[in-house]
Design a protein around this motif. Structure first.
Motif, PDB file in Angstrom:
ATOM      1  N   GLY A   1       0.806  -1.288   0.154  1.00 26.68           N
ATOM      2  CA  GLY A   1      -0.144  -0.081   0.020  1.00 26.68           C
ATOM      3  C   GLY A   1       0.785   1.067   0.064  1.00 26.68           C
ATOM      4  N   ILE A   2       2.058   1.423  -0.811  1.00 22.86           N
ATOM      5  CA  ILE A   2       2.727   2.509  -0.874  1.00 22.86           C
ATOM      6  C   ILE A   2       1.900   3.702  -1.288  1.00 22.86           C
ATOM      7  CG2 ILE A   2       4.676   3.489  -2.072  1.00 22.86           C
ATOM      8  CD1 ILE A   2       5.425   1.179  -0.136  1.00 22.86           C
ATOM      9  N   THR A   3       2.126   4.769  -0.643  1.00 28.35           N
ATOM     10  CA  THR A   3       1.203   5.907  -0.952  1.00 28.35           C
ATOM     11  C   THR A   3       2.114   6.880  -1.571  1.00 28.35           C
ATOM     12  OG1 THR A   3       1.769   6.832   1.262  1.00 28.35           O
ATOM     13  CG2 THR A   3      -0.199   5.838   1.041  1.00 28.35           C
ATOM     14  N   HIS A   4       3.472   7.110  -1.478  1.00 31.87           N
ATOM     15  CA  HIS A   4       4.192   7.994  -2.148  1.00 31.87           C
ATOM     16  C   HIS A   4       5.525   7.328  -2.630  1.00 31.87           C
ATOM     17  CE1 HIS A   4       2.228  11.356  -0.605  1.00 31.87           C
ATOM     18  NE2 HIS A   4       2.117  10.923   0.675  1.00 31.87           N
ATOM     19  N   ALA A   5       5.891   7.594  -4.023  1.00 31.46           N
ATOM     20  CA  ALA A   5       7.208   6.987  -4.275  1.00 31.46           C
ATOM     21  C   ALA A   5       7.832   7.969  -5.626  1.00 31.46           C
ATOM     22  CB  ALA A   5       6.957   5.509  -5.258  1.00 31.46           C
ATOM     23  N   THR A   6       9.125   7.798  -5.504  1.00 34.60           N
ATOM     24  CA  THR A   6       9.832   8.230  -6.732  1.00 34.60           C
ATOM     25  C   THR A   6      10.392   7.140  -7.606  1.00 34.60           C
ATOM     26  OG1 THR A   6      10.262  10.386  -5.508  1.00 34.60           O
ATOM     27  CG2 THR A   6      11.486   9.836  -7.478  1.00 34.60           C
ATOM     28  N   LEU A   7       9.945   6.919  -8.743  1.00 35.47           N
ATOM     29  CA  LEU A   7      10.585   5.841  -9.405  1.00 35.47           C
ATOM     30  C   LEU A   7      11.326   6.413 -10.794  1.00 35.47           C
ATOM     31  CD1 LEU A   7       7.321   3.486  -9.203  1.00 35.47           C
ATOM     32  CD2 LEU A   7       9.557   3.238  -7.836  1.00 35.47           C
ATOM     33  N   PRO A   8      12.332   5.566 -10.930  1.00 37.11           N
ATOM     34  CA  PRO A   8      13.266   5.874 -12.084  1.00 37.11           C
ATOM     35  C   PRO A   8      12.457   5.810 -13.544  1.00 37.11           C
ATOM     36  CG  PRO A   8      14.334   3.986 -11.099  1.00 37.11           C
ATOM     37  CD  PRO A   8      13.263   4.391 -10.324  1.00 37.11           C
ATOM     38  N   PRO A   9      12.729   6.463 -14.325  1.00 37.07           N
ATOM     39  CA  PRO A   9      12.108   6.337 -15.831  1.00 37.07           C
ATOM     40  C   PRO A   9      12.456   4.819 -16.368  1.00 37.07           C
ATOM     41  CG  PRO A   9      12.991   8.270 -15.793  1.00 37.07           C
ATOM     42  CD  PRO A   9      13.492   7.631 -14.657  1.00 37.07           C
ATOM     43  N   SER A  10      13.525   4.235 -16.038  1.00 37.89           N
ATOM     44  CA  SER A  10      14.014   3.014 -16.539  1.00 37.89           C
ATOM     45  C   SER A  10      13.057   1.967 -15.981  1.00 37.89           C
ATOM     46  CB  SER A  10      15.371   2.936 -16.270  1.00 37.89           C
ATOM     47  OG  SER A  10      15.577   2.719 -15.029  1.00 37.89           O
ATOM     48  N   LEU A  11      12.726   2.067 -14.534  1.00 38.34           N
ATOM     49  CA  LEU A  11      11.793   1.119 -14.272  1.00 38.34           C
ATOM     50  C   LEU A  11      10.379   1.043 -14.974  1.00 38.34           C
ATOM     51  CD1 LEU A  11      11.660  -0.671 -10.973  1.00 38.34           C
ATOM     52  CD2 LEU A  11       9.704   0.966 -11.508  1.00 38.34           C
TER      53      LEU A  11
ATOM     54  N   GLN B   1       0.176   1.467  -9.043  1.00 34.15           N
ATOM     55  CA  GLN B   1      -1.056   1.997  -8.085  1.00 34.15           C
ATOM     56  C   GLN B   1      -0.558   2.812  -6.834  1.00 34.15           C
ATOM     57  OE1 GLN B   1      -3.683  -1.146  -7.514  1.00 34.15           O
ATOM     58  NE2 GLN B   1      -4.370  -1.230  -9.804  1.00 34.15           N
ATOM     59  N   ILE B   2      -0.402   3.867  -6.959  1.00 34.68           N
ATOM     60  CA  ILE B   2       0.318   4.820  -5.970  1.00 34.68           C
ATOM     61  C   ILE B   2      -0.890   5.697  -5.385  1.00 34.68           C
ATOM     62  CG2 ILE B   2       2.122   6.478  -5.245  1.00 34.68           C
ATOM     63  CD1 ILE B   2       3.522   3.979  -5.993  1.00 34.68           C
ATOM     64  N   ALA B   3      -1.180   5.467  -4.149  1.00 36.47           N
ATOM     65  CA  ALA B   3      -2.253   6.277  -3.721  1.00 36.47           C
ATOM     66  C   ALA B   3      -2.489   7.635  -3.823  1.00 36.47           C
ATOM     67  CB  ALA B   3      -2.789   5.780  -2.246  1.00 36.47           C
ATOM     68  N   LYS B   4      -1.264   8.165  -3.707  1.00 40.67           N
ATOM     69  CA  LYS B   4      -1.152   9.700  -3.443  1.00 40.67           C
ATOM     70  C   LYS B   4      -0.138  10.405  -4.553  1.00 40.67           C
ATOM     71  CE  LYS B   4      -2.329  10.201   1.413  1.00 40.67           C
ATOM     72  NZ  LYS B   4      -2.179  10.515   2.861  1.00 40.67           N
ATOM     73  N   THR B   5       1.202  10.031  -4.436  1.00 38.17           N
ATOM     74  CA  THR B   5       2.132  10.818  -5.310  1.00 38.17           C
ATOM     75  C   THR B   5       2.932   9.773  -5.832  1.00 38.17           C
ATOM     76  OG1 THR B   5       2.055  12.456  -3.817  1.00 38.17           O
ATOM     77  CG2 THR B   5       3.725  12.541  -5.321  1.00 38.17           C
ATOM     78  N   LEU B   6       3.296  10.038  -7.303  1.00 39.02           N
ATOM     79  CA  LEU B   6       4.342   8.945  -7.827  1.00 39.02           C
ATOM     80  C   LEU B   6       5.031  10.214  -8.714  1.00 39.02           C
ATOM     81  CD1 LEU B   6       5.649   6.699  -9.431  1.00 39.02           C
ATOM     82  CD2 LEU B   6       3.788   6.526 -10.954  1.00 39.02           C
TER      83      LEU B   6
END
Length: 189
Positions: A161-171, A181-186
């Motif tokens: 249930g991750i609500t916030h994440a910063t993911l690299p474009p490569s992923l 599905q990030i509840a608040k901020t990706l």
């Protein structure tokens, strides 16, 4: 993370090193700074060619103290090293007052949040994400993308249930963005 907090609490400057970095980079940083103590987990100890104190031993033998070091706002508390475009890592000094900026995720993190951090905490962006999230009371999840692939990471986001994440474009190139599905901020970057 606990050792990082303890280091700053004791009034010592913190330099986070990633044991996966080449030993020549670690040697260069340690020698340039004249480090008096290196603390590592038992898993990383074999990768660091300098005398180290083991986190596990410190945690089980050290006596806690109620005293916190009184940092001056402009006193350097952290030093992060950049990748070094010239081939030599460059140290970036961070004063105590700037360590936990409220700008991470635009200050929208609170104690009910689950924050996924994929950048190493030895980099400024990763360290900022971890410490500002903890200061907000959130639960922090650290994932090493060198070990966890795109599919596993997206499953982890869903399962916890991750609500916030910063993911690299490569992923994100490897998975369908609709499935993230990030509840608040990706943040992508």
């Amino acid at each position: 993370i606990a050792m990082s907090v303890a280091t700053v609490r004791a009034g010592k400057k913190l330099v986070l090193l990633d044991p996966r970095e080449p030993s020549s980079r670690i040697d260069s940083i340690v020698e340039r700074l004249g480090c008096t103590s290196i603390v590592a987990s038992s898993g990383a100890n074999g990768e660091i060619q300098h005398e180290t104190l083991l986190v596990e031993e410190i945690v089980t033998t050290a006596l806690p103290t109620a005293e916190w070091y009184e940092w001056e706002p402009n006193e350097v508390a952290w030093v992060y090293f950049t990748s070094g475009s010239t081939g030599e890592p460059k140290g970036v000094s961070v004063p105590y007052r700037r360590r936990v900026p409220t700008s991470f995720m635009s200050g929208r993190i609170n104690s009910s949040d689950q924050v996924l951090v994929t950048r190493p905490i030895s980099f400024l962006a990763g360290g900022t994400a971890v410490y500002s999230s903890l200061q907000s009371g959130a639960v922090v999840h650290l994932i090493d993308l060198a070990i966890s692939g795109a599919v596993e990471t997206i499953e982890y986001v869903r399962d916890f249930g991750i609500t916030h994440a910063t993911l690299p474009p490569s992923l994100l190139r490897e998975v369908d963005l609709q499935k993230v599905q990030i509840a608040k901020t990706l943040q992508i970057g």
